[in-house]
Design a protein around this motif. Structure first.
Motif, short mmCIF file in Angstrom:
data_model
loop_
_atom_site.label_atom_id
_atom_site.label_comp_id
_atom_site.label_asym_id
_atom_site.label_seq_id
_atom_site.Cartn_x
_atom_site.Cartn_y
_atom_site.Cartn_z
N TRP A 1 -1.70 2.81 10.07
CA TRP A 1 -0.71 3.85 10.35
C TRP A 1 0.05 3.57 11.64
O TRP A 1 1.11 4.16 11.86
CB TRP A 1 -1.40 5.23 10.43
CG TRP A 1 -1.96 5.63 9.11
CD1 TRP A 1 -3.26 5.68 8.75
CD2 TRP A 1 -1.21 6.01 7.96
NE1 TRP A 1 -3.40 6.06 7.44
CE2 TRP A 1 -2.14 6.28 6.93
CE3 TRP A 1 0.15 6.12 7.68
CZ2 TRP A 1 -1.76 6.65 5.66
CZ3 TRP A 1 0.54 6.52 6.40
CH2 TRP A 1 -0.42 6.77 5.40
N PHE B 1 -8.18 0.60 0.45
CA PHE B 1 -7.54 1.87 0.76
C PHE B 1 -7.88 2.35 2.18
O PHE B 1 -7.12 3.07 2.80
CB PHE B 1 -8.01 2.91 -0.27
CG PHE B 1 -7.13 4.12 -0.31
CD1 PHE B 1 -6.01 4.12 -1.11
CD2 PHE B 1 -7.43 5.23 0.46
CE1 PHE B 1 -5.20 5.23 -1.15
CE2 PHE B 1 -6.61 6.34 0.42
CZ PHE B 1 -5.49 6.34 -0.39
N ALA C 1 8.53 -1.25 4.48
CA ALA C 1 7.77 -1.97 3.46
C ALA C 1 8.22 -3.43 3.37
O ALA C 1 7.40 -4.35 3.27
CB ALA C 1 7.90 -1.26 2.11
N MET D 1 -6.52 -4.00 -3.11
CA MET D 1 -6.14 -3.53 -1.76
C MET D 1 -7.23 -2.62 -1.23
O MET D 1 -7.94 -1.95 -1.97
CB MET D 1 -4.80 -2.84 -1.84
CG MET D 1 -4.79 -1.37 -2.25
SD MET D 1 -3.93 -0.45 -1.00
CE MET D 1 -5.23 0.32 -0.16
N LYS E 1 3.64 -3.94 3.80
CA LYS E 1 2.72 -2.84 3.58
C LYS E 1 3.41 -1.86 2.63
O LYS E 1 4.59 -1.53 2.84
CB LYS E 1 2.41 -2.12 4.90
CG LYS E 1 1.54 -2.92 5.81
CD LYS E 1 0.10 -2.82 5.36
CE LYS E 1 -0.82 -3.61 6.29
NZ LYS E 1 -2.18 -3.68 5.75
N ILE E 2 2.72 -1.42 1.60
CA ILE E 2 3.34 -0.53 0.62
C ILE E 2 2.88 0.90 0.82
O ILE E 2 3.70 1.82 0.92
CB ILE E 2 3.01 -0.98 -0.81
CG1 ILE E 2 3.42 -2.45 -1.02
CG2 ILE E 2 3.71 -0.08 -1.83
CD1 ILE E 2 4.90 -2.70 -0.87
N TRP E 3 1.57 1.08 0.88
CA TRP E 3 1.04 2.44 0.92
C TRP E 3 1.57 3.24 2.11
O TRP E 3 2.08 4.35 1.92
CB TRP E 3 -0.50 2.41 1.00
CG TRP E 3 -1.15 2.22 -0.33
CD1 TRP E 3 -1.54 1.03 -0.88
CD2 TRP E 3 -1.46 3.23 -1.27
NE1 TRP E 3 -2.09 1.24 -2.10
CE2 TRP E 3 -2.06 2.59 -2.38
CE3 TRP E 3 -1.31 4.62 -1.30
CZ2 TRP E 3 -2.52 3.28 -3.48
CZ3 TRP E 3 -1.77 5.31 -2.40
CH2 TRP E 3 -2.35 4.64 -3.48
N GLU E 4 1.44 2.66 3.29
CA GLU E 4 1.71 3.44 4.49
C GLU E 4 3.14 3.99 4.54
O GLU E 4 3.33 5.20 4.69
CB GLU E 4 1.40 2.62 5.75
CG GLU E 4 -0.05 2.31 5.96
CD GLU E 4 -0.50 1.04 5.25
OE1 GLU E 4 0.24 0.58 4.35
OE2 GLU E 4 -1.56 0.52 5.56
N SER F 1 11.39 3.95 4.77
CA SER F 1 10.16 3.42 4.19
C SER F 1 10.40 2.06 3.54
O SER F 1 9.58 1.16 3.65
CB SER F 1 9.60 4.36 3.12
OG SER F 1 9.86 5.67 3.45
N MET G 1 -5.93 1.28 6.25
CA MET G 1 -4.53 1.64 6.46
C MET G 1 -4.12 1.32 7.89
O MET G 1 -4.88 1.51 8.84
CB MET G 1 -4.35 3.14 6.21
CG MET G 1 -4.55 3.50 4.76
SD MET G 1 -3.09 3.14 3.82
CE MET G 1 -3.56 3.85 2.27
N TYR H 1 5.41 4.45 2.20
CA TYR H 1 5.82 5.40 1.14
C TYR H 1 5.04 6.70 1.22
O TYR H 1 5.57 7.77 0.92
CB TYR H 1 5.69 4.74 -0.24
CG TYR H 1 6.80 3.74 -0.47
CD1 TYR H 1 8.13 4.17 -0.52
CD2 TYR H 1 6.54 2.38 -0.60
CE1 TYR H 1 9.16 3.26 -0.68
CE2 TYR H 1 7.56 1.46 -0.76
CZ TYR H 1 8.88 1.91 -0.81
OH TYR H 1 9.88 1.02 -0.97
N ILE H 2 3.77 6.60 1.64
CA ILE H 2 3.03 7.86 1.85
C ILE H 2 3.67 8.63 3.00
O ILE H 2 3.80 9.87 2.95
CB ILE H 2 1.54 7.57 2.13
CG1 ILE H 2 0.87 7.17 0.81
CG2 ILE H 2 0.85 8.80 2.70
CD1 ILE H 2 -0.60 6.88 0.95
#
Lengths: 246, 240
Positions: free
Chosen positions: A8, A3, A184, A1, A189-192, A180, A6, A194-195
């Motif tokens: 956002w 990084f 997701a 992935m 999308k996982i990162w955005e 979230s 993103m 959960y962050i």
């Protein structure tokens, strides 16, 4: 992935959902905490009681709720307890708040007990020797002192409860974490998401920490004079040196 | 005033008081002396039932203290107590410390209670400290406030549990002076103390306790000047 790739803007598109999630998280926490405070005070007093029929139920309750995971408690209460008592479910909000009250009550009870027991025995003896009943001595002498000592651990409990409230996601409560999960699932999308959830919890706990620190400073264990009336003159010279007129 | 008959006190298997008989008459000042662990403090604390009585009887006036029918809170309003560690309430100002019990227990009006408190503070020489908190006071001042607090209930008897033992030496006198003044006014007092000079000067009776018994009792001149008992002699030999 990647990084640095993103998206956002996805979070921004779902902002309504996150805002609602914040609202749910805050209401769950506040209702759970206030209810837990009342329950905890009663249980905590119960745990300091010398009467066995008060002490033992309080002790067993606290051990039960501190010794089992809150996740399990939520599922039992939502899926088993409430339906079998009332014949129906009243939704995640009711189940969630009840669980948070019952769970935080157990922890607050321990804070209460420790606070009460930390007060020197001589305080109770002095109050009783003046003719106060045990209850009056508790209300007028022990509890006001104990509460001051309880402020820091009570603050910790509030922050812990805010974070633990995310567990109600498992019964589909639409709190921050739930938002979230939905994002997701919908966007892959996982990162955005959960962050974003982590950041929102962090902001909430940061604000709470600031508030708690302020309260601690305001009420903590030093009994500062409010400079009410120190300049009373006229009655005597300075007798500070301990020279009592015979 | 205080009548004690065959008083026993056990903590489990440990027998602290092994049968005490004593009588304190009205306006009498009794000093209880003896080595540590002799049961002096326990004896004193049994009088207002801060310690449960294992066996025997304690009367204050005509009321049996350790009778289940007796309202112990009412007895305690008549019996003031002063502790070694002062035990002032740290979250209250000096004046609130003193007025709390009269307001809560005697249902006295706040204004009257404060007037009484200021009079008592004047008596112990601390009127200008009325609105300070205990932690701002020296040990001797705190103990004088504690005496004023006990006096606010207008007790018939005052019990002192080593009132000067936790004080710096230079503060002992100010507390003893207040107690002496109280004795001169005719208060009935029972004082557990290590201040032999004070006991000799102020007490009407001196009681020497050792091993849970009253070993010797009498006028201070007899006990200090013409000691009969060997254990008393050896104790006084060490402390005087």
């Amino acid at each position: 992935m990647d990084f640095f790739d993103m998206r956002w803007d996805i979070i921004w598109n779902y902002r309504e959902m996150f805002l609602h999630g914040i609202w749910v998280t805050i209401s769950l926490t506040i209702c759970g905490y206030l209810g837990g405070l009342i329950l905890g005070i009663l249980l905590g007093l119960g745990k300091t009681s010398k009467r066995k029929w008060i002490y033992w139920p309080a002790k067993i309750y606290v051990d039960l709720f501190r010794g089992t995971p809150m996740l399990v408690q939520i599922l039992i209460i939502h899926l088993a307890l409430i339906p079998s008592i009332f014949g129906q479910s009243y939704g995640f909000m009711v189940s969630g708040i009840i669980t948070l009250i019952l769970n935080s009550g157990a922890y607050i009870a321990e804070i209460m007990r420790a606070g009460i027991e930390s007060i020197d025995k001589g305080q109770m003896e002095a109050a009783r020797s003046l003719g106060l009943t045990k209850n009056k001595a508790m209300i007028k002498v022990i509890l006001p002192q104990a509460f001051r000592r309880m402020i820091p651990p009570l603050g910790n409990e509030l922050i812990a409860l805010l974070k633990d409230s995310s567990l109600v996601t498992v019964i589909a409560a639409n709190d921050i974490l739930y938002a979230s999960k939905v994002v997701a699932g919908a966007t892959f999308k996982i990162w955005e998401p959960y962050i974003a959830a982590a950041a929102l919890y962090l902001i909430l706990t940061f604000v709470l920490t600031k508030i708690i620190t302020f309260i601690e400073k305001r009420f903590s264990n030093n009994f500062n004079p409010r400079k009410k009336n120190t300049g009373k003159k006229g009655h005597s010279q300075n007798k500070d040196e301990g020279q009592v007129a015979a | 005033m205080i009548k004690i008959k065959n008083l026993h006190k056990n903590y489990g298997n440990l027998e602290v008081l092994k049968g005490i008989d004593y009588e304190v008459k009205e306006k009498e000042v009794v000093c209880v002396i003896g080595p540590s662990g002799s049961g002096k403090s326990t004896f004193l604390r049994c009088i207002n039932l801060l310690e449960e009585i294992s066996d025997g009887e304690v009367f204050i006036g005509d009321v049996k203290v350790n009778d289940p029918k007796t309202d112990i809170n009412e007895i305690r309003t008549e019996v003031g107590m002063v502790f070694q560690q002062f035990n002032l309430f740290p979250h209250m100002t000096v004046i609130d410390n003193i007025t709390m019990a009269p307001i809560q227990v005697r249902k006295m009006a706040k204004k009257d209670a404060e007037k009484l408190a200021l009079e008592l503070l004047d008596k112990v020489g601390l009127q200008e400290k009325a609105y300070n908190y205990p932690e701002q006071l020296s040990g001797g001042q705190q103990q004088r406030v504690a005496i004023a607090r006990a006096l606010a209930m207008k007790p018939k008897v005052m019990l002192f549990d080593e009132p000067t033992s936790a004080l710096d030496p230079e503060m002992v006198k100010e507390v003893l002076d207040v107690m002496k003044q109280l004795a001169d006014e005719g208060m009935t007092m029972v004082i557990v103390t290590h201040e032999m000079g004070f006991a000799r000067e102020v007490a009407d009776r001196v009681v020497f306790m050792d091993g849970g018994y009253i070993v010797e009792e009498g006028h201070p001149e007899e006990v200090f000047g013409n000691t009969q008992n060997e254990r008393t002699k050896s104790f006084l030999g060490k402390v005087l």
